[in-house]
Scaffold this motif. Structure first.
Motif, PDB file in Angstrom:
ATOM      1  N   ASP A   1      59.905  -3.374  10.580  1.00 44.70           N
ATOM      2  CA  ASP A   1      61.328  -3.150  10.829  1.00 44.70           C
ATOM      3  C   ASP A   1      62.023  -4.471  11.110  1.00 44.70           C
ATOM      4  OD1 ASP A   1      61.091  -0.374  10.583  1.00 44.70           O
ATOM      5  OD2 ASP A   1      60.492  -0.163  12.676  1.00 44.70           O
ATOM      6  N   ARG A   2      62.944  -4.839  10.243  1.00 40.13           N
ATOM      7  CA  ARG A   2      63.658  -6.100  10.409  1.00 40.13           C
ATOM      8  C   ARG A   2      64.953  -5.878  11.173  1.00 40.13           C
ATOM      9  NH1 ARG A   2      64.233  -9.841   5.227  1.00 40.13           N
ATOM     10  NH2 ARG A   2      65.757 -10.709   6.667  1.00 40.13           N
ATOM     11  N   LYS A   3      64.837  -5.234  12.319  1.00 39.75           N
ATOM     12  CA  LYS A   3      65.975  -5.137  13.213  1.00 39.75           C
ATOM     13  C   LYS A   3      65.448  -4.963  14.629  1.00 39.75           C
ATOM     14  CE  LYS A   3      67.656  -0.344  13.367  1.00 39.75           C
ATOM     15  NZ  LYS A   3      68.663   0.589  12.843  1.00 39.75           N
ATOM     16  N   LEU A   4      66.249  -5.377  15.587  1.00 42.14           N
ATOM     17  CA  LEU A   4      65.840  -5.367  16.987  1.00 42.14           C
ATOM     18  C   LEU A   4      66.355  -4.132  17.716  1.00 42.14           C
ATOM     19  CD1 LEU A   4      66.755  -9.089  17.819  1.00 42.14           C
ATOM     20  CD2 LEU A   4      64.562  -8.194  16.999  1.00 42.14           C
ATOM     21  N   TRP A   5      67.617  -3.851  17.532  1.00 33.92           N
ATOM     22  CA  TRP A   5      68.331  -2.852  18.332  1.00 33.92           C
ATOM     23  C   TRP A   5      68.486  -1.538  17.554  1.00 33.92           C
ATOM     24  CZ3 TRP A   5      70.568   0.135  21.652  1.00 33.92           C
ATOM     25  CH2 TRP A   5      71.840   0.667  21.489  1.00 33.92           C
ATOM     26  N   TRP A   6      68.056  -0.452  18.204  1.00 32.89           N
ATOM     27  CA  TRP A   6      68.112   0.875  17.598  1.00 32.89           C
ATOM     28  C   TRP A   6      69.012   1.773  18.443  1.00 32.89           C
ATOM     29  CZ3 TRP A   6      65.117   2.369  13.233  1.00 32.89           C
ATOM     30  CH2 TRP A   6      64.281   1.361  12.740  1.00 32.89           C
ATOM     31  N   ASN A   7      70.103   2.191  17.837  1.00 37.64           N
ATOM     32  CA  ASN A   7      71.036   3.081  18.532  1.00 37.64           C
ATOM     33  C   ASN A   7      70.557   4.526  18.396  1.00 37.64           C
ATOM     34  OD1 ASN A   7      74.489   4.110  17.956  1.00 37.64           O
ATOM     35  ND2 ASN A   7      73.305   4.146  19.843  1.00 37.64           N
ATOM     36  N   ALA A   8      69.438   4.810  19.084  1.00 34.96           N
ATOM     37  CA  ALA A   8      68.815   6.134  18.995  1.00 34.96           C
ATOM     38  C   ALA A   8      69.398   7.126  19.982  1.00 34.96           C
ATOM     39  CB  ALA A   8      67.308   6.005  19.237  1.00 34.96           C
ATOM     40  N   GLY A   9      70.264   6.648  20.884  1.00 33.24           N
ATOM     41  CA  GLY A   9      70.784   7.510  21.939  1.00 33.24           C
ATOM     42  C   GLY A   9      69.805   7.619  23.100  1.00 33.24           C
ATOM     43  N   MET A  10      70.329   8.002  24.255  1.00 39.03           N
ATOM     44  CA  MET A  10      69.477   8.221  25.416  1.00 39.03           C
ATOM     45  C   MET A  10      69.857   9.535  26.080  1.00 39.03           C
ATOM     46  SD  MET A  10      68.688   5.871  28.788  1.00 39.03           S
ATOM     47  CE  MET A  10      70.174   6.251  29.701  1.00 39.03           C
ATOM     48  N   LEU A  11      68.866  10.398  26.226  1.00 35.80           N
ATOM     49  CA  LEU A  11      69.075  11.702  26.844  1.00 35.80           C
ATOM     50  C   LEU A  11      68.670  11.617  28.310  1.00 35.80           C
ATOM     51  CD1 LEU A  11      69.927  14.642  26.076  1.00 35.80           C
ATOM     52  CD2 LEU A  11      67.482  15.157  25.944  1.00 35.80           C
ATOM     53  N   ARG A  12      69.676  11.676  29.196  1.00 38.51           N
ATOM     54  CA  ARG A  12      69.401  11.651  30.633  1.00 38.51           C
ATOM     55  C   ARG A  12      69.166  13.096  31.066  1.00 38.51           C
ATOM     56  NH1 ARG A  12      74.102   8.387  30.016  1.00 38.51           N
ATOM     57  NH2 ARG A  12      75.399   9.910  31.122  1.00 38.51           N
ATOM     58  N   MET A  13      67.917  13.455  31.194  1.00 41.53           N
ATOM     59  CA  MET A  13      67.496  14.853  31.328  1.00 41.53           C
ATOM     60  C   MET A  13      67.065  15.154  32.765  1.00 41.53           C
ATOM     61  SD  MET A  13      64.935  16.731  28.650  1.00 41.53           S
ATOM     62  CE  MET A  13      63.409  15.979  29.225  1.00 41.53           C
ATOM     63  N   SER A  14      67.642  16.169  33.358  1.00 43.54           N
ATOM     64  CA  SER A  14      67.256  16.570  34.712  1.00 43.54           C
ATOM     65  C   SER A  14      66.104  17.563  34.632  1.00 43.54           C
ATOM     66  CB  SER A  14      68.438  17.218  35.435  1.00 43.54           C
ATOM     67  OG  SER A  14      68.035  17.736  36.688  1.00 43.54           O
ATOM     68  N   SER A  15      65.172  17.450  35.566  1.00 40.37           N
ATOM     69  CA  SER A  15      64.080  18.428  35.631  1.00 40.37           C
ATOM     70  C   SER A  15      64.471  19.612  36.504  1.00 40.37           C
ATOM     71  CB  SER A  15      62.815  17.770  36.198  1.00 40.37           C
ATOM     72  OG  SER A  15      63.041  17.313  37.516  1.00 40.37           O
TER      73      SER A  15
END
Length: 478
Positions: free
Chosen positions: A108-122
Motif C-alpha cells: 500500500d503506497r499510502k500512509l493515512w486511511w480514512n476508515a472512520g472510527m466507531l466509538r462503541m460503548s459496552s
C-alpha cells in the motif's frame, strides 16, 4: 540558553515521532546543523517492529482521531494535522517508486486511511467523554461528520454519505438488541512505521543528519561544559551542541532525571490476530474498506481498541485499561524503563494475563468469527506518560541548552506531520505566545497526580508483579 541562529548546532536524541517531527520542522525553518541520534537503525529497518525496532513510534499502525472530549486545543491541532496527512498521501502517490523509501515502494503506497472510527460503548448509554466530544464538535461546526448509531437522522445522513455499513460492524443491535456508538467519519489510522520512514526521508532531504547506530547513536549521558550541553555516546564520543533536544520516548526519564514526577515510562498491551488471505470473507470484512477503527469502553473500566487488518493480514487489538511500569536502577534512582522484545538487555514479548483476557473478551463478544484463529502474537508498547496526559516540550530547569520533547501519553502519533512546527516555536523562546507552549511547558501537578505517577514501585501496575500470559493462553476457550 543563547538565542538560536540558523548556524546553531542542534542535536536531537531519538528518531521517533517527537524527534523526527522536530528535526523536520527545524530544517524547514532554516536551521542548517541538525543531527538526530538513535541507538536503533530506524533507517535500514524503516521503523518496522517486525524487523527488530522497539519504540512506541515503531508500530504497525496507529489510530488517527479527532475526538478529544473537552480538550479543544488538541482537537484543533489534530484536525489541522489531518490536512498534512492528506498532503503526504498525495505526495507519495505522485513520487516515482525509485525515489521513495524502500518500504514505501511495495504494498500500500499510502500512509493515512480514512476508515472512520466507531466509538462503541459496552453499556446502554454514552459516557461523559462521548457527550463532551459531540458538544465540542457541534460548537466547532463538524458535528455533521459524526453519526450516532441509534439516531434516525444520523443514520439517514450516514447512508447518504456512504458510511452506514460501518455503523454496526459487530452486529450488536441484531445480536444483543442494543448498540450505543458514534461513528466519526473523519478518523481512521495510519501505517505507523511507514509514516516515520517517510518523515525521516523528508528530514534527510531537508538536510538533517542521522547517526543511527547502537554505539555511535546511543546517548549515555548529557553533560554540561562551559555552559553548553555535551552529548556522550556509548562509544565515548563527546558532541558539544548549542541545544540538545531529548525526544527519547520511553528512554527519556533515564537521560533526564529532572522529569521524575512529571514523566513516567509505561507500557500498553497489544495482541495481533493473523487473518489468512485465503479466507476471503474474513479478509474482506476486516479490511479498511469495511472495518472501521473501533474503541470499546465503559465506566466499568473496559478500554479496548482494534484497527482494520493491514496489508499483511494483521488485525491489531490493544488493551488500555491499565498501563504497566518496569522499575530498575538507573544512576542510583529507581525509575520505570522499557523492557522490549529486541533492544533492552532483558527481553519481553508477553503481556499480562489481565490484558490478554480483556482482549479476548473484546474478541469473543464483538468478533466471535475470529475466535477459531486465536491470537498470533503479543507485545508491550513502551511510551511515556505525563502527569496530566499533555505533552512536555520545554527547556529543563537548571540545564543550559537541554530541552525535553516527550510525554506522548499514548496519543501523540497523529501529530507527526505538524508537531515539530509547534516545538520549534517553543525552542525559539516563543512558547509563552502560543497555546501549545503554555500547555506543554515544564510544570508540577497542582493537585492529585494522574496516570499513576504517584504510585511508584509499590503500585499495582508494576510488571514484575503481574502474571504474564504464555503462548498457550492465546487460544480461546470455546
Amino acid at each position: 540558553m543563547a538565542t538560536l541562529t540558523p548556524k546553531s548546532k542542534i542535536v536531537i536524541v531519538g528518531s521517533g515521532v517527537f524527534g523526527i517531527s522536530t528535526a523536520l520542522w527545524l530544517a524547514k525553518s532554516g536551521y542548517e546543523d541538525v543531527t538526530v541520534l538513535d541507538m536503533q537503525d530506524t533507517a535500514s529497518a524503516a521503523y518496522d517492529p517486525l524487523s527488530g525496532i522497539d519504540s512506541a513510534s515503531a508500530d504497525l499502525n496507529k489510530i488517527i482521531r479527532f475526538s478529544y472530549g473537552s480538550e479543544i486545543e488538541y482537537q484543533r491541532l489534530a484536525t489541522e494535522a489531518a490536512g498534512l496527512w492528506e498532503e503526504w498521501n498525495r505526495e507519495i502517490a505522485a513520487t516515482p517508486a525509485d525515489e521513495l523509501p524502500e518500504r514505501l515502494r511495495e504494498g500500500d503506497r499510502k500512509l493515512w486511511w480514512n476508515a472512520g472510527m466507531l466509538r462503541m460503548s459496552s453499556e446502554d448509554d454514552f459516557g461523559d467523554f462521548e457527550v463532551a466530544t459531540l458538544e465540542n464538535m457541534e460548537r466547532e461546526g463538524i458535528r455533521e461528520s459524526q453519526f450516532k448509531a441509534d439516531d434516525e437522522a444520523d443514520i439517514a445522513r450516514a447512508k447518504e454519505r456512504g458510511w452506514a455499513h460501518k455503523l454496526d460492524p459487530c452486529r450488536r443491535q441484531e445480536r444483543f438488541g442494543s448498540h450505543k456508538a458514534v461513528l466519526d467519519s473523519t478518523a481512521g489510522f495510519v501505517y505507523a512505521y511507514k509514516s516515520c520512514a517517510w518523515a525521516q526521508h523528508l528530514a534527510k532531504r531537508a538536510g538533517v543528519k542521522m547517526i543511527l547506530d547502537p554505539l555511535r547513536g546511543k546517548v549515555v549521558d548529557i553533560a554540561t561544559k562551559d555552559d553548553r550541553p555535551v552529548v556522550v555516546t556509548a562509544d565515548g564520543l563527546e558532541i558539544a551542541a548549542d541545544l540538545v533536544v531529548v525526544a527519547g520516548g520511553g528512554w527519556t526519564p533515564s537521560l533526564v532525571p529532572e522529569v521524575q514526577g512529571l514523566l513516567e515510562t509505561t507500557a500498553g498491551s497489544v495482541a495481533n490476530i493473523q487473518i489468512p488471505k485465503d479466507q476471503s470473507d474474513l479478509w474482506s470484512r476486516f479490511g479498511p474498506e469495511i472495518q472501521p477503527v473501533i474503541t470499546w469502553g465503559s465506566r466499568q473500566g473496559k478500554d479496548v481498541y482494534s484497527i482494520p487488518r493491514d496489508e499483511n493480514g494483521i488485525f491489531k487489538i490493544g488493551w488500555r485499561s491499565r498501563k504497566w511500569t518496569n522499575f530498575q536502577d538507573v544512576g542510583g534512582r529507581r525509575i520505570s524503563v522499557p523492557k522490549t522484545a529486541h533492544v533492552t538487555e532483558e527481553k519481553e514479548t508477553r503481556i499480562p494475563i489481565d490484558a490478554l483476557n480483556g482482549i479476548k473478551e473484546f474478541i469473543t463478544i464483538n468478533f466471535p468469527e475470529l475466535v477459531p484463529l486465536g491470537i498470533s502474537s503479543t507485545r508491550l508498547c513502551w511510551y511515556t506518560d505525563s502527569i496530566d496526559n499533555s505533552f512536555v516540550v520545554d527547556l529543563v530547569p537548571g540545564r543550559p541548552g537541554v530541552a525535553v520533547c516527550s510525554g506522548g501519553s499514548g496519543h501523540g502519533f497523529k501529530f507527526l506531520p505538524i508537531l515539530g512546527r509547534e516545538v520549534v516555536k517553543i525552542l525559539e523562546g516563543k512558547g509563552g505566545q502560543t497555546v501549545y507552549g503554555q500547555m506543554w511547558k515544564w510544570r508540577n501537578s497542582p493537585g492529585a497526580k494522574r496516570n499513576g505517577l504517584e504510585e511508584g514501585e509499590q503500585g499495582p501496575r508494576v510488571l514484575s508483579r503481574q502474571k504474564m500470559a504464555e503462548e498457550g493462553d492465546w487460544r480461546f476457550t470455546v
